[in-house]
Write an enzyme that holds these catalytic residues in place. Structure first.
Site, PDB file in Angstrom:
ATOM      1  N   TYR A  58       0.833  -1.203   0.000  1.00 42.32           N
ATOM      2  CA  TYR A  58       0.000   0.000   0.000  1.00 42.32           C
ATOM      3  C   TYR A  58       0.870   1.256   0.000  1.00 42.32           C
ATOM      4  O   TYR A  58       0.648   2.185  -0.785  1.00 42.32           O
ATOM      5  CB  TYR A  58      -0.933  -0.033   1.224  1.00 42.32           C
ATOM      6  CG  TYR A  58      -1.731   1.220   1.429  1.00 42.32           C
ATOM      7  CD1 TYR A  58      -2.767   1.554   0.560  1.00 42.32           C
ATOM      8  CD2 TYR A  58      -1.462   2.081   2.490  1.00 42.32           C
ATOM      9  CE1 TYR A  58      -3.511   2.714   0.740  1.00 42.32           C
ATOM     10  CE2 TYR A  58      -2.197   3.238   2.690  1.00 42.32           C
ATOM     11  CZ  TYR A  58      -3.214   3.549   1.807  1.00 42.32           C
ATOM     12  OH  TYR A  58      -3.939   4.695   1.983  1.00 42.32           O
TER      13      TYR A  58
ATOM     14  N   GLU B  59     -11.369   5.196   4.773  1.00 43.66           N
ATOM     15  CA  GLU B  59     -10.885   6.002   5.899  1.00 43.66           C
ATOM     16  C   GLU B  59     -11.953   6.136   6.981  1.00 43.66           C
ATOM     17  O   GLU B  59     -11.647   6.056   8.161  1.00 43.66           O
ATOM     18  CB  GLU B  59     -10.416   7.377   5.436  1.00 43.66           C
ATOM     19  CG  GLU B  59      -9.156   7.368   4.598  1.00 43.66           C
ATOM     20  CD  GLU B  59      -7.900   6.900   5.309  1.00 43.66           C
ATOM     21  OE1 GLU B  59      -7.887   6.798   6.554  1.00 43.66           O
ATOM     22  OE2 GLU B  59      -6.913   6.628   4.611  1.00 43.66           O
TER      23      GLU B  59
ATOM     24  N   TRP C  65      -5.304   0.582  10.526  1.00 41.92           N
ATOM     25  CA  TRP C  65      -5.420   0.629   9.067  1.00 41.92           C
ATOM     26  C   TRP C  65      -5.234  -0.752   8.460  1.00 41.92           C
ATOM     27  O   TRP C  65      -5.861  -1.089   7.455  1.00 41.92           O
ATOM     28  CB  TRP C  65      -4.423   1.645   8.497  1.00 41.92           C
ATOM     29  CG  TRP C  65      -4.556   1.794   7.018  1.00 41.92           C
ATOM     30  CD1 TRP C  65      -3.587   1.542   6.084  1.00 41.92           C
ATOM     31  CD2 TRP C  65      -5.709   2.210   6.265  1.00 41.92           C
ATOM     32  NE1 TRP C  65      -4.073   1.770   4.822  1.00 41.92           N
ATOM     33  CE2 TRP C  65      -5.377   2.181   4.909  1.00 41.92           C
ATOM     34  CE3 TRP C  65      -6.993   2.589   6.630  1.00 41.92           C
ATOM     35  CZ2 TRP C  65      -6.266   2.523   3.892  1.00 41.92           C
ATOM     36  CZ3 TRP C  65      -7.889   2.925   5.627  1.00 41.92           C
ATOM     37  CH2 TRP C  65      -7.521   2.900   4.285  1.00 41.92           C
TER      38      TRP C  65
END
Length: 186
Positions: A18, A40, A48
């Site tokens: 990522y 988000e 995350w």
């Protein structure tokens, strides 16, 4: 190269991928911006990596992040999705995703695109913080507070100033790659 990357991403292969291929690269198309804002807001209060590992589940559950289809989801869809283990099964977050799709589309209609609205917050420029270390990277800024306040005024949910700053980083409005990170040069 691993030890030169931003240190936050070194904990897993998903993070590294990522970081190297998406994080901090400016995004201008509405489809990707919608995907990022959904992810988000789902991340709020979680790590995350949890969201990255559930990303494909989110794609499947939310029509490949098509905001029109998501905006038309019903209470029956919410009931179904709170049982879907591929995503975070938090009713308020699922409802917020549907709500936020409607607000996203309203902004896109008003400004010609969500991208035009969003990037106007930084005068259509990337903000380069030139951080020497991760400790210099803020969790939120005055700009992320302004963005969050405006998005809330326009109906968004689960998007506070910290989440908005993470969104700004993810979509490249802010370049928070540390100075010696190879991804910063790309």
């Amino acid at each position: 190269m691993d030890n030169l990357r931003c240190s936050w991403c070194l904990g897993s292969p998903e993070y590294i991928h990522y970081h190297d291929t998406e994080w901090g690269i400016p995004v201008y198309d509405d489809a990707t911006l919608f995907e990022c804002i959904v992810l988000e807001s789902a991340q709020a209060g979680l790590s995350w990596i949890t969201i990255l590992r559930k990303r494909e589940g989110y794609r499947a559950a939310f029509y490949n992040f098509d905001p029109v289809k998501v905006a038309n989801m019903t209470e029956q869809d919410v009931d179904r999705l709170v049982q879907d283990e591929r995503i975070v099964r938090h009713r308020a977050k699922i409802e917020a995703t549907i709500n936020n799709a409607k607000a996203f589309l309203a902004i896109a209609e008003e400004f010609g695109s969500f991208s035009d609205y969003y990037w106007a917050f930084s005068d259509h420029k990337v903000i380069d913080n030139q951080a020497q270390s991760l400790q210099e990277v803020p969790a939120l800024t005055e700009l992320s507070k302004r963005l969050a306040k405006d998005l809330k005024k326009r109906g968004f949910k689960f998007l506070g100033a910290t989440t908005c700053y993470a969104f700004m980083q993810a979509t490249g409005m802010v370049n928070d790659h540390v100075m010696d990170c190879p991804a910063r040069q790309e």
